[in-house]
Structure formats: structure tokens, C-alpha cells
Design a protein around this motif. Structure first.
Motif, short mmCIF file in Angstrom:
data_model
loop_
_atom_site.label_atom_id
_atom_site.label_comp_id
_atom_site.label_asym_id
_atom_site.label_seq_id
_atom_site.Cartn_x
_atom_site.Cartn_y
_atom_site.Cartn_z
N UNK A 164 0.84 -1.18 0.00
CA UNK A 164 0.00 0.00 0.00
C UNK A 164 0.88 1.24 0.00
N UNK A 165 0.64 2.12 -0.95
CA UNK A 165 1.41 3.36 -1.08
C UNK A 165 0.52 4.52 -0.66
N UNK A 166 0.98 5.28 0.31
CA UNK A 166 0.26 6.45 0.80
C UNK A 166 1.06 7.70 0.47
N UNK A 167 0.47 8.66 -0.24
CA UNK A 167 1.21 9.88 -0.61
C UNK A 167 1.69 10.64 0.63
N UNK A 168 2.91 11.12 0.57
CA UNK A 168 3.44 11.94 1.67
C UNK A 168 2.90 13.36 1.61
N UNK A 169 2.60 13.85 0.42
CA UNK A 169 2.02 15.18 0.26
C UNK A 169 0.54 15.15 0.66
N UNK A 170 0.02 16.28 1.10
CA UNK A 170 -1.35 16.34 1.59
C UNK A 170 -2.35 16.76 0.52
N UNK A 171 -1.88 17.31 -0.58
CA UNK A 171 -2.78 17.86 -1.59
C UNK A 171 -2.93 16.95 -2.79
N UNK A 172 -2.92 15.63 -2.57
CA UNK A 172 -3.04 14.68 -3.67
C UNK A 172 -4.50 14.30 -3.91
N UNK A 173 -4.77 13.77 -5.10
CA UNK A 173 -6.14 13.43 -5.49
C UNK A 173 -6.59 12.10 -4.91
N UNK A 174 -5.66 11.31 -4.34
CA UNK A 174 -6.07 10.02 -3.78
C UNK A 174 -5.42 9.79 -2.42
N UNK A 175 -6.05 8.91 -1.63
CA UNK A 175 -5.61 8.66 -0.27
C UNK A 175 -4.56 7.56 -0.21
N UNK A 176 -4.77 6.50 -0.94
CA UNK A 176 -3.77 5.43 -0.98
C UNK A 176 -4.01 4.54 -2.19
N UNK A 177 -2.97 3.80 -2.52
CA UNK A 177 -3.01 2.89 -3.66
C UNK A 177 -2.39 1.58 -3.25
N UNK A 178 -3.10 0.48 -3.43
CA UNK A 178 -2.56 -0.84 -3.12
C UNK A 178 -2.31 -1.57 -4.42
N UNK A 179 -1.13 -2.18 -4.52
CA UNK A 179 -0.76 -2.90 -5.73
C UNK A 179 -0.28 -4.29 -5.37
N UNK A 180 -0.76 -5.28 -6.12
CA UNK A 180 -0.39 -6.67 -5.90
C UNK A 180 0.33 -7.19 -7.14
N UNK A 181 1.44 -7.91 -6.91
CA UNK A 181 2.19 -8.50 -8.00
C UNK A 181 1.89 -10.00 -8.10
N UNK A 182 1.78 -10.49 -9.33
CA UNK A 182 1.49 -11.90 -9.55
C UNK A 182 2.74 -12.75 -9.57
N UNK A 183 2.57 -14.01 -9.95
CA UNK A 183 3.67 -14.97 -9.92
C UNK A 183 4.80 -14.56 -10.87
#
Length: 231
Positions: A164-183
Motif C-alpha cells: 500500500x502506497x500512501x502519498x506523503x504530500x497532503x494535496x493529492x487526489x487520492x488517499x492510498x493505492x494498493x498494488x499486488x504482483x502476480x507470480x
């Protein structure tokens, strides 16, 4: 006057241990990685990903609060599923084309981002600034060091390759992004929580990792008669 459509944002993701004693199933709680471990693990995943192509399926849902406030999305829009193709060559080259239910293309070779809407015969041209480069749709093609500087990385289960990636800046358009990698070590799933309470899920299939992609894919030339809008 032609109206410009809003760009689709893009752009996640479980563990039991069976103990055969007295037929009891014990569930082991996952152990989260430290922030440093999570960051190093994500860097390793991205470093091994030079390029990839895939088909995608994207859908967006919203909380009841968002829908009731009518923040620009109708129930019909939220229930739609968008499909298309993605092609990435790191760093900086990105191609995203939605084919259904309508067509839209986002292309960059690292300097300029083109957002093309053939139905409206319009293309938006944007400079690749740091803010634009760190938007979810372009994260997969970004520079690893820049991504690590812009986001706090967590890994809920240190044995699983999802982050899960959470932006360090406060003025971003999204709160967090989760990314999953496959095999294969290529992205399999992305989940974006934006600032309006909307949740966008992108699933990748028919993934091919570290394949050769023609340079022409990332060089967009507006078709004759297309209106160019600079932002």
C-alpha cells in the motif's frame, strides 16, 4: 462547444495454517513488514520490471455518502466496467487505452502526456511535471527513486507481494493505492482510494513481463482535425 471528458484515473488484493490435531484449523495472523522492509521489497519488484503489457478491467464504486452528495458520478457510471490494454516501459513510457464502453487513450514517452478522446476529436496535452508523474495511472512507469520519495510504503503481510502506497504530500487526489504482483512479478491488481471516497479497482490479465515494445507505441501524433488543448 465540445466538452472535455474527465480522464479515467488509474489507475489490492488471505492465510491459514492447518493443524491436524483434533481437526482444529488454526489461522496464523500475518506479520507486517517494517516500512524499510516494505520499501526494499517494492523496489526489488519494480527493479525487475523493465516492461510489461496486459489487458485490464477497471471498475469504480463509491460510498453511500458520496453518491448521496452527487459528486459528479451517477450510479450508472459507477457500475460501468472499462476494459482495454496497457503497455509500460520503465522508466517513463506509458500507454493506456480504454476500448469499452468508450475509447480513450493516454500516452507518454516521458516528457509530454497526451490524453486522446476520439469521440470528441480532442486531445489534452500536459507537461510531465512531478505532480502529474506521481498520479496513479503513471506510477508503474515511474522512476523508482521518485516513487519512494513521494510515498510511504507498507506491506501488510511480509510473505505476500502486495503493498500500500500512501502519498506523503497532503494535496493529492487520492488517499492510498494498493498494488499486488502476480507470480510473474508483474502487476496483477491495483486498488485506488481517492479523496472523494471512491474506490477504483483495476485487474490485469494476459500479462507479459519484460517484452519488447515498439518505440512508436509511446509516440503519439494527433490525427488530422483533432483539437489540441494545452493544460
Amino acid at each position: 462547444m465540445k466538452m472535455l471528458r474527465k480522464t479515467l484515473s488509474v489507475a489490492v488484493i488471505t492465510m491459514s495454517t492447518f493443524a491436524p490435531i483434533l481437526s482444529v484449523t488454526a489461522v496464523a495472523a500475518p506479520i507486517a513488514a517494517s516500512e524499510q522492509q516494505a520499501t526494499q521489497s517494492l523496489v526489488k519488484q519494480l527493479t525487475g520490471l523493465h516492461s510489461f503489457t496486459a489487458n485490464f478491467e477497471q471498475s469504480t464504486k463509491a460510498t453511500g455518502k458520496v453518491v448521496s452528495q452527487k459528486k459528479g458520478l451517477t450510479a450508472q457510471h459507477l457500475n460501468q466496467t472499462f476494459t482495454g490494454t496497457i503497455k509500460v516501459e520503465r522508466p517513463g513510457k506509458f500507454f493506456w487505452e480504454t476500448t469499452q464502453p468508450s475509447k480513450q487513450t493516454i500516452v507518454t514517452s516521458g516528457k509530454t502526456i497526451w490524453i486522446y478522446d476520439p469521440d470528441l476529436q480532442q486531445v489534452v496535452r500536459q507537461s510531465m511535471s512531478d505532480q502529474v508523474a506521481n498520479t496513479p495511472a503513471l506510477l508503474l512507469s515511474g522512476n523508482t527513486n521518485s516513487i519512494m520519495q513521494a510515498y510511504k510504503v507498507t506491506q501488510p503481510d511480509q510473505t505476500k507481494t502486495y503493498y500500500t502506497l500512501t502519498p506523503k504530500a497532503k494535496d493529492t487526489a487520492f488517499q492510498d493505492l494498493t498494488i499486488s504482483f502476480g507470480a510473474q512479478g508483474a502487476p496483477a491488481l491495483m486498488i485506488l482510494n481517492d479523496s472523494l471516497g471512491q474506490v477504483t479497482t483495476v485487474r490485469f490479465n494476459h500479462v507479459a513481463k519484460n517484452v519488447s515494445i515498439p518505440a512508436s507505441v509511446f509516440n503519439f501524433v494527433p490525427p488530422k482535425g483533432t483539437d489540441i488543448i494545452d493544460q
